[in-house]
Design a protein around this motif. Structure first.
Motif, PDB file in Angstrom:
ATOM      1  N   LEU A  93      93.459  36.997  40.904  1.00 54.51           N
ATOM      2  CA  LEU A  93      93.219  37.650  39.617  1.00 54.51           C
ATOM      3  C   LEU A  93      91.767  38.086  39.465  1.00 54.51           C
ATOM      4  O   LEU A  93      91.490  39.139  38.883  1.00 54.51           O
ATOM      5  CB  LEU A  93      93.635  36.727  38.472  1.00 54.51           C
ATOM      6  N   SER A  94      90.828  37.311  39.994  1.00 58.59           N
ATOM      7  CA  SER A  94      89.416  37.694  39.911  1.00 58.59           C
ATOM      8  C   SER A  94      89.148  39.006  40.634  1.00 58.59           C
ATOM      9  O   SER A  94      88.340  39.817  40.189  1.00 58.59           O
ATOM     10  CB  SER A  94      88.526  36.599  40.513  1.00 58.59           C
ATOM     11  N   ALA A  96      91.695  41.354  41.627  1.00 59.97           N
ATOM     12  CA  ALA A  96      92.584  42.431  41.177  1.00 59.97           C
ATOM     13  C   ALA A  96      92.247  42.923  39.769  1.00 59.97           C
ATOM     14  O   ALA A  96      92.510  44.079  39.449  1.00 59.97           O
ATOM     15  CB  ALA A  96      94.037  41.960  41.221  1.00 59.97           C
ATOM     16  N   GLN A  97      91.663  42.075  38.943  1.00 57.60           N
ATOM     17  CA  GLN A  97      91.420  42.430  37.550  1.00 57.60           C
ATOM     18  C   GLN A  97      89.983  42.850  37.289  1.00 57.60           C
ATOM     19  O   GLN A  97      89.456  42.629  36.203  1.00 57.60           O
ATOM     20  CB  GLN A  97      91.787  41.252  36.644  1.00 57.60           C
TER      21      GLN A  97
END
Length: 143
Positions: A93-94, A96-97
């Motif tokens: 998530l770090s 991809a976001q």
């Protein structure tokens, strides 16, 4: 054509080996470095400004490394999240976001092989020999 593989920590070397074995198979030149976005940000910035065609950044936990490299280059950056904690979902998530404007391509958790193949696809856009090797590789997968 040259790829830089950057690990946030030496403990990520098992993922880097997945990357380099595929790059070796395709005859793509590369360098491997260890540089933490948090512990050595100046080194990361210097590496990002070097003349590589594609960057592969391997990082776990907060996984800031791919985004920091992308902030300092206009070249493609591929992030490989590592399953250090939370089964790697924190790192995924770090990466991809990231906020809009400075993208990083992201592959699956611990998936160094796909990172290398994506780098090869990018390089093959301007290299007929590499494009041919990639087509042969894909054809073997179908058999």
């Amino acid at each position: 054509m040259k790829v830089l593989v950057v690990m946030g920590s030496k403990s990520d070397s098992h993922i880097a080996e997945k990357v380099t074995s595929v790059l070796d198979e395709f005859g793509v030149s590369y360098d491997v470095e260890v540089a933490s976005a948090h512990r050595n940000p100046k080194k990361v910035e210097e590496l990002a400004k070097k003349d590589y065609d594609v960057f592969i950044a391997i990082a776990g936990l907060s996984a800031a490394l791919p985004g920091v490299i992308a902030a300092h280059t206009l070249k493609p950056v591929i992030g490989v999240p590592v399953s250090a904690k939370l089964d790697g979902l924190d790192a995924l998530l770090s990466i991809a976001q990231l906020p809009p404007g400075v993208p990083v391509a992201t592959v699956g958790i611990d998936n160094g092989k796909n990172a290398a193949l994506l780098a090869i696809e990018i390089l093959a856009l301007q290299n007929d020999e590499l494009r041919k090797k990639l087509a042969e590789y894909r054809e073997k997968m179908r058999a």
